[in-house]
Scaffold this motif. Structure first.
Motif, PDB file in Angstrom:
ATOM      1  N   LYS A  32      18.145  -2.633 -16.961  1.00  0.00           N
ATOM      2  CA  LYS A  32      18.460  -1.368 -16.315  1.00  0.00           C
ATOM      3  C   LYS A  32      17.172  -0.565 -16.228  1.00  0.00           C
ATOM      4  N   TRP A  33      17.011   0.152 -15.106  1.00  0.00           N
ATOM      5  CA  TRP A  33      15.832   0.995 -14.886  1.00  0.00           C
ATOM      6  C   TRP A  33      16.196   2.442 -15.121  1.00  0.00           C
ATOM      7  N   GLU A  34      15.301   3.187 -15.783  1.00  0.00           N
ATOM      8  CA  GLU A  34      15.558   4.592 -16.081  1.00  0.00           C
ATOM      9  C   GLU A  34      14.410   5.446 -15.571  1.00  0.00           C
ATOM     10  N   GLY A  35      14.757   6.659 -15.152  1.00  0.00           N
ATOM     11  CA  GLY A  35      13.756   7.597 -14.695  1.00  0.00           C
ATOM     12  C   GLY A  35      13.915   7.902 -13.221  1.00  0.00           C
ATOM     13  N   ILE A  36      13.328   9.023 -12.811  1.00  0.00           N
ATOM     14  CA  ILE A  36      13.393   9.437 -11.412  1.00  0.00           C
ATOM     15  C   ILE A  36      12.283   8.757 -10.616  1.00  0.00           C
ATOM     16  N   LEU A  37      11.081   8.806 -11.159  1.00  0.00           N
ATOM     17  CA  LEU A  37       9.908   8.193 -10.533  1.00  0.00           C
ATOM     18  C   LEU A  37       9.259   7.255 -11.529  1.00  0.00           C
ATOM     19  N   HIS A  38       8.632   6.243 -11.042  1.00  0.00           N
ATOM     20  CA  HIS A  38       7.937   5.295 -11.906  1.00  0.00           C
ATOM     21  C   HIS A  38       8.862   4.857 -13.036  1.00  0.00           C
ATOM     22  N   GLU A  39      10.027   4.375 -12.631  1.00  0.00           N
ATOM     23  CA  GLU A  39      11.069   4.006 -13.575  1.00  0.00           C
ATOM     24  C   GLU A  39      10.549   3.010 -14.617  1.00  0.00           C
ATOM     25  N   GLN A  40      11.160   3.096 -15.778  1.00  0.00           N
ATOM     26  CA  GLN A  40      10.823   2.196 -16.877  1.00  0.00           C
ATOM     27  C   GLN A  40      12.039   1.323 -17.176  1.00  0.00           C
ATOM     28  N   HIS A  65       5.864  -0.705   1.060  1.00  0.00           N
ATOM     29  CA  HIS A  65       5.853  -0.117   2.395  1.00  0.00           C
ATOM     30  C   HIS A  65       5.173  -1.095   3.355  1.00  0.00           C
ATOM     31  N   ARG A  66       5.492  -0.957   4.619  1.00  0.00           N
ATOM     32  CA  ARG A  66       4.979  -1.890   5.616  1.00  0.00           C
ATOM     33  C   ARG A  66       3.934  -1.288   6.551  1.00  0.00           C
ATOM     34  N   ASN A  67       3.802   0.048   6.536  1.00  0.00           N
ATOM     35  CA  ASN A  67       2.822   0.691   7.416  1.00  0.00           C
ATOM     36  C   ASN A  67       2.513   2.095   6.909  1.00  0.00           C
ATOM     37  N   ILE A  68       1.551   2.746   7.543  1.00  0.00           N
ATOM     38  CA  ILE A  68       1.107   4.073   7.105  1.00  0.00           C
ATOM     39  C   ILE A  68       2.214   5.105   7.219  1.00  0.00           C
ATOM     40  N   GLU A  69       3.084   4.972   8.198  1.00  0.00           N
ATOM     41  CA  GLU A  69       4.187   5.927   8.336  1.00  0.00           C
ATOM     42  C   GLU A  69       5.121   5.843   7.129  1.00  0.00           C
ATOM     43  N   GLN A  70       5.473   4.642   6.715  1.00  0.00           N
ATOM     44  CA  GLN A  70       6.338   4.483   5.544  1.00  0.00           C
ATOM     45  C   GLN A  70       5.638   5.002   4.280  1.00  0.00           C
ATOM     46  N   MET A  71       4.332   4.728   4.160  1.00  0.00           N
ATOM     47  CA  MET A  71       3.578   5.222   3.002  1.00  0.00           C
ATOM     48  C   MET A  71       3.608   6.745   2.960  1.00  0.00           C
ATOM     49  N   THR A  72       3.392   7.369   4.108  1.00  0.00           N
ATOM     50  CA  THR A  72       3.327   8.827   4.174  1.00  0.00           C
ATOM     51  C   THR A  72       4.690   9.448   3.903  1.00  0.00           C
ATOM     52  N   LEU A  73       5.744   8.893   4.499  1.00  0.00           N
ATOM     53  CA  LEU A  73       7.090   9.432   4.267  1.00  0.00           C
ATOM     54  C   LEU A  73       7.477   9.314   2.795  1.00  0.00           C
ATOM     55  N   LYS A  74       7.151   8.199   2.190  1.00  0.00           N
ATOM     56  CA  LYS A  74       7.441   8.007   0.765  1.00  0.00           C
ATOM     57  C   LYS A  74       6.677   9.037  -0.063  1.00  0.00           C
ATOM     58  N   THR A  75       5.418   9.254   0.262  1.00  0.00           N
ATOM     59  CA  THR A  75       4.609  10.239  -0.457  1.00  0.00           C
ATOM     60  C   THR A  75       5.178  11.636  -0.286  1.00  0.00           C
ATOM     61  N   MET A  76       5.607  11.980   0.918  1.00  0.00           N
ATOM     62  CA  MET A  76       6.195  13.299   1.171  1.00  0.00           C
ATOM     63  C   MET A  76       7.421  13.519   0.291  1.00  0.00           C
ATOM     64  N   ASN A  77       8.270  12.510   0.173  1.00  0.00           N
ATOM     65  CA  ASN A  77       9.476  12.636  -0.641  1.00  0.00           C
ATOM     66  C   ASN A  77       9.159  12.644  -2.130  1.00  0.00           C
ATOM     67  N   PHE A  88      -5.519   6.386  -0.122  1.00  0.00           N
ATOM     68  CA  PHE A  88      -4.174   6.925   0.021  1.00  0.00           C
ATOM     69  C   PHE A  88      -3.670   7.477  -1.311  1.00  0.00           C
ATOM     70  N   GLN A  89      -4.010   6.827  -2.403  1.00  0.00           N
ATOM     71  CA  GLN A  89      -3.602   7.336  -3.719  1.00  0.00           C
ATOM     72  C   GLN A  89      -4.255   8.685  -4.007  1.00  0.00           C
ATOM     73  N   MET A  90      -5.496   8.850  -3.551  1.00  0.00           N
ATOM     74  CA  MET A  90      -6.153  10.155  -3.690  1.00  0.00           C
ATOM     75  C   MET A  90      -5.390  11.213  -2.885  1.00  0.00           C
ATOM     76  N   PHE A  91      -5.025  10.870  -1.655  1.00  0.00           N
ATOM     77  CA  PHE A  91      -4.242  11.766  -0.800  1.00  0.00           C
ATOM     78  C   PHE A  91      -2.912  12.097  -1.466  1.00  0.00           C
ATOM     79  N   SER A  92      -2.255  11.095  -2.017  1.00  0.00           N
ATOM     80  CA  SER A  92      -0.961  11.287  -2.659  1.00  0.00           C
ATOM     81  C   SER A  92      -1.071  12.248  -3.841  1.00  0.00           C
ATOM     82  N   SER A  93      -2.091  12.076  -4.663  1.00  0.00           N
ATOM     83  CA  SER A  93      -2.310  12.981  -5.800  1.00  0.00           C
ATOM     84  C   SER A  93      -2.543  14.403  -5.304  1.00  0.00           C
TER      85      SER A  93
END
Length: 132
Positions: free
Chosen positions: A1-9, A28-40, A92-97
């Motif tokens: 079972k996975w627990e947590g909201i983000l980065h589940e353990q 993710h399969r493209n930059i749009e999916q990466m960006t939408l995921k980051t936004m959420n 992208f990870q820098m952008f996400s942070s």
């Protein structure tokens, strides 16, 4: 079972073994999916930081966050040695942070940005009505 909201353990009951093959983790399969995921996710990550009592954001903290992210991705994890994909992922990870901490900064604003804009709009409407 996975627990947590983000980065589940994982919560494991039973014996743990060893994988014979690597796990291919395609998130993710493209930059749009990466960006939408980051936004959420950035909304949730910012909220978790607020709930943990993160100190107020300031200009120097943004610089530190970006430099720390660069260090982690390009020096420690050697993203630049993973070719173009590694460089794109590291950047992208820098952008996400950065985006997460911008959201944190927005949450910390008192009055909120929405309240500030309502005040500005109200002032503009009031000035316009006075000129009539």
């Amino acid at each position: 079972k996975w627990e947590g909201i983000l980065h589940e353990q994982p919560r494991i009951k039973g014996k743990i073994g060893q994988l014979k093959e690597p796990i291919i983790h395609l998130t993710h399969r493209n930059i749009e999916q990466m960006t939408l995921k980051t936004m959420n996710w950035s909304k949730m990550e910012a909220k978790l930081r607020v709930d943990a009592g993160h100190p107020g954001m300031s200009a120097w903290r943004f610089w530190r966050i970006m430099l720390t992210s660069f260090w982690h991705n390009f020096v420690k994890n050697k993203a630049c040695f993973d070719g173009t994909e590694g460089v794109v992922e590291g950047m992208f990870q820098m952008f996400s942070s950065f985006f997460t901490y911008v959201r944190l900064w927005e949450i910390q604003q008192k009055p909120t940005l929405a309240e500030k804009y309502r005040q500005i709009d109200k002032g503009i409407i009031q000035q316009w009505q006075e000129k009539k």
